[in-house]
Design a protein around this motif. Sequence first.
Motif, PDB file in Angstrom:
ATOM      1  N   ASN A 265     -18.611 -34.909  20.619  1.00  0.00           N
ATOM      2  CA  ASN A 265     -17.484 -34.249  20.858  1.00  0.00           C
ATOM      3  C   ASN A 265     -17.355 -32.961  20.147  1.00  0.00           C
ATOM      4  N   GLN A 268     -19.154 -30.051  21.729  1.00  0.00           N
ATOM      5  CA  GLN A 268     -18.346 -29.556  22.720  1.00  0.00           C
ATOM      6  C   GLN A 268     -17.258 -28.626  22.400  1.00  0.00           C
ATOM      7  N   SER A 377     -13.581 -37.023  24.867  1.00  0.00           N
ATOM      8  CA  SER A 377     -13.773 -35.579  24.575  1.00  0.00           C
ATOM      9  C   SER A 377     -12.567 -34.629  25.499  1.00  0.00           C
TER      10      SER A 377
END
Length: 394
Positions: A265, A268, A377
């Motif tokens: 996560n 990103q 996410s």
Amino acid sequence: MTIRPDDIGPRPDAPRPQPTQPLVTPIYTASVWACESPDQARQLLEGTLDGYVYQRDGHPNADVLAEKCRELHGAERAAITSSGMAAMSLALLSQLAQGDHVVASNQMYGRTLQLLTVEAARLGIGCTLVDAANLDQVAKSFTTRTRLLVVETIANPLLRVADIAALAELCGRKGALLLVDNTFATPVLCRPIELGADLVLESISKFINGHSDVMLGLLCGGENTWERVPQVLSAWGLASSPFDCYLSARGLATMHLRVDRACSNARQVAEMLAAHAAVEHVDYPGLPDHPDHKLATRQFDGRFGAVVTFRLLGGLAAAESFIKAARRIPFCPSLGEVSTTLSHPESTSHRGLTPHERKALGIDAGTIRLSVGVESSDFVLDALGEALDWTKSR
Ligand SMILES: Cc1ncc(COP(=O)(O)O)c(C=O)c1O
């Protein structure tokens, strides 16, 4: 029926041996254990016989957790303490004496810096702070009294990465020990003892427990570092509670899954932040423009941690807008939780520094530190994107 004091002994309550064993270690809340004889008590207290007498000296829940952590770090010895700071105190008090000198990274958790520079000085232990990325500067800071070099694997808050193998080699040449605070990396990303460190510390309160409900610390090391550890732990009152150890053993069971997901996560998030117009700069070792990206790639085996630091355009006003708009991301000055949290280093972890010192570390009023959690996410990117868009529109 009246209960007389001599009716309340340990024996009537002791469980009978069972043919089966519990799958998880029960919580042993006993503060003291009944001994069979003076000779047995002496052997237990001197450590020549395995077993327990007094909770501050040791208890089963601490031993079970210590053993799991010892294995994870590939260490010879491990001890659990009442907090991460207690583990740092245990390291200093067991390894150092009056007149000794410590070299330490200038980028570390604020309380660690306070302990090393202010509190240690009161005990006659000197400390020189250095840029741990500058090996020449580190080497030149050693004196004939230097016994210890202290660094964080990933340093708070700009996420600079320490080259542990190179620092361990330097310590070996200088006859000093290397102590690594591995809290931001966890044993999932990095096992400093395998890279040559002598002592490793974790704040279990963070990723290892992971559920925001425990304060505990871990110190791991080799036999050569352990002579004074048990006595210092007990005599300075740094011991852990059985309940906290129980919870942390439970947290540890999912640490690999949580850290893996949080790192994915975070990567990103870092990429999203770097592309957003409200953001001036992003510090994340997984981004190619981070000064330690190559080192992190080599040292961490493809993961870069769950903490991302970024600087908003617009200083304090922008930080205040962002924190207000980030309704789904709590402002909690800690890290390593299952949920994503944010912190504002200027007003929390680094408030003790002068503006000049903060500037030198690259922290300003617009700096935000995110500890990315294990949510989907989509949730994290959406919650952050919403707050950034609002901040940009102000
Ligand atoms: C890197 C680091 N080390 C040590 C500590 C201290 O740990 P604890 O809060 O468990 O005493 C912290 C706390 O934030 C930390 O961030």
